[in-house]
Design a protein around this motif. Structure first.
Motif, PDB file in Angstrom:
ATOM      1  N   GLN A  70       0.829  -1.209   0.000  1.00  0.00           N
ATOM      2  CA  GLN A  70       0.000   0.000   0.000  1.00  0.00           C
ATOM      3  C   GLN A  70       0.865   1.261   0.000  1.00  0.00           C
ATOM      4  OE1 GLN A  70      -3.205   0.035  -0.577  1.00  0.00           O
ATOM      5  NE2 GLN A  70      -3.192  -2.207  -0.614  1.00  0.00           N
ATOM      6  N   LEU A  73       2.283   1.646  -3.504  1.00  0.00           N
ATOM      7  CA  LEU A  73       1.280   2.121  -4.461  1.00  0.00           C
ATOM      8  C   LEU A  73       0.957   3.597  -4.250  1.00  0.00           C
ATOM      9  CD1 LEU A  73      -1.137  -0.937  -4.582  1.00  0.00           C
ATOM     10  CD2 LEU A  73       0.549  -0.240  -6.285  1.00  0.00           C
ATOM     11  N   LYS A  74       0.946   4.060  -3.006  1.00  0.00           N
ATOM     12  CA  LYS A  74       0.729   5.489  -2.740  1.00  0.00           C
ATOM     13  C   LYS A  74       1.874   6.312  -3.301  1.00  0.00           C
ATOM     14  CE  LYS A  74      -2.157   5.195   1.365  1.00  0.00           C
ATOM     15  NZ  LYS A  74      -2.242   5.459   2.803  1.00  0.00           N
ATOM     16  N   SER A  75       3.110   5.834  -3.144  1.00  0.00           N
ATOM     17  CA  SER A  75       4.251   6.586  -3.651  1.00  0.00           C
ATOM     18  C   SER A  75       4.248   6.627  -5.175  1.00  0.00           C
ATOM     19  CB  SER A  75       5.560   6.004  -3.133  1.00  0.00           C
ATOM     20  OG  SER A  75       5.818   4.750  -3.729  1.00  0.00           O
ATOM     21  N   VAL A  76       3.790   5.572  -5.809  1.00  0.00           N
ATOM     22  CA  VAL A  76       3.711   5.552  -7.271  1.00  0.00           C
ATOM     23  C   VAL A  76       2.645   6.529  -7.746  1.00  0.00           C
ATOM     24  CG1 VAL A  76       3.058   4.124  -9.260  1.00  0.00           C
ATOM     25  CG2 VAL A  76       4.608   3.219  -7.528  1.00  0.00           C
ATOM     26  N   ASP A  77       1.506   6.567  -7.032  1.00  0.00           N
ATOM     27  CA  ASP A  77       0.432   7.492  -7.412  1.00  0.00           C
ATOM     28  C   ASP A  77       0.861   8.950  -7.272  1.00  0.00           C
ATOM     29  OD1 ASP A  77      -1.255   5.453  -8.071  1.00  0.00           O
ATOM     30  OD2 ASP A  77      -2.330   5.452  -6.154  1.00  0.00           O
ATOM     31  N   LYS A  78       1.691   9.251  -6.284  1.00  0.00           N
ATOM     32  CA  LYS A  78       2.146  10.625  -6.059  1.00  0.00           C
ATOM     33  C   LYS A  78       3.318  10.999  -6.957  1.00  0.00           C
ATOM     34  CE  LYS A  78       0.766  10.879  -1.211  1.00  0.00           C
ATOM     35  NZ  LYS A  78       1.263  11.034   0.147  1.00  0.00           N
ATOM     36  N   GLY A  79       3.890  10.032  -7.656  1.00  0.00           N
ATOM     37  CA  GLY A  79       5.030  10.304  -8.504  1.00  0.00           C
ATOM     38  C   GLY A  79       6.332  10.355  -7.728  1.00  0.00           C
ATOM     39  N   CYS A  81       8.128   7.809  -6.854  1.00  0.00           N
ATOM     40  CA  CYS A  81       8.918   6.593  -7.105  1.00  0.00           C
ATOM     41  C   CYS A  81      10.108   6.953  -7.958  1.00  0.00           C
ATOM     42  CB  CYS A  81       8.048   5.540  -7.799  1.00  0.00           C
ATOM     43  SG  CYS A  81       8.904   3.982  -8.019  1.00  0.00           S
TER      44      CYS A  81
END
Length: 85
Positions: A70, A73-79, A81
């Motif tokens: 989780q 996935l939050k870090s990927v959504d915020k960019g 990563c």
């Protein structure tokens, strides 16, 4: 003999057979258990305890992995990563 007496008698006979077979089965199982030595039961207990511990810690690991997923996935959504090819 009336119909209800015949039904009651046949039910009583069937019930007595079930009770007799169940009692015989329980006696046979208890006799078999009595022939097995203590070391066997200790090893079964240790195996069950090991299984329970393994299951417990596997559940904890699954929860940790879910939290990590989780967060990823939050870090990927915020960019956020920063994975480089």
């Amino acid at each position: 003999m009336s119909d209800t007496q015949v039904v009651d008698a046949s039910a009583a006979i069937a019930a007595s057979k079930v009770v007799g077979y169940t009692g015989s089965g329980i006696a046979g199982v208890s006799a078999w258990v009595g022939t097995i030595d203590l070391g066997f039961w200790i090893s079964i207990g240790i195996a069950l305890a090991g299984f329970a511990m393994n299951w417990y810690f596997a559940k904890k690991k699954d929860k940790r992995d879910e939290i990590k997923l989780q967060a990823f996935l939050k870090s990927v959504d915020k960019g956020e990563c920063n994975v480089k090819d």
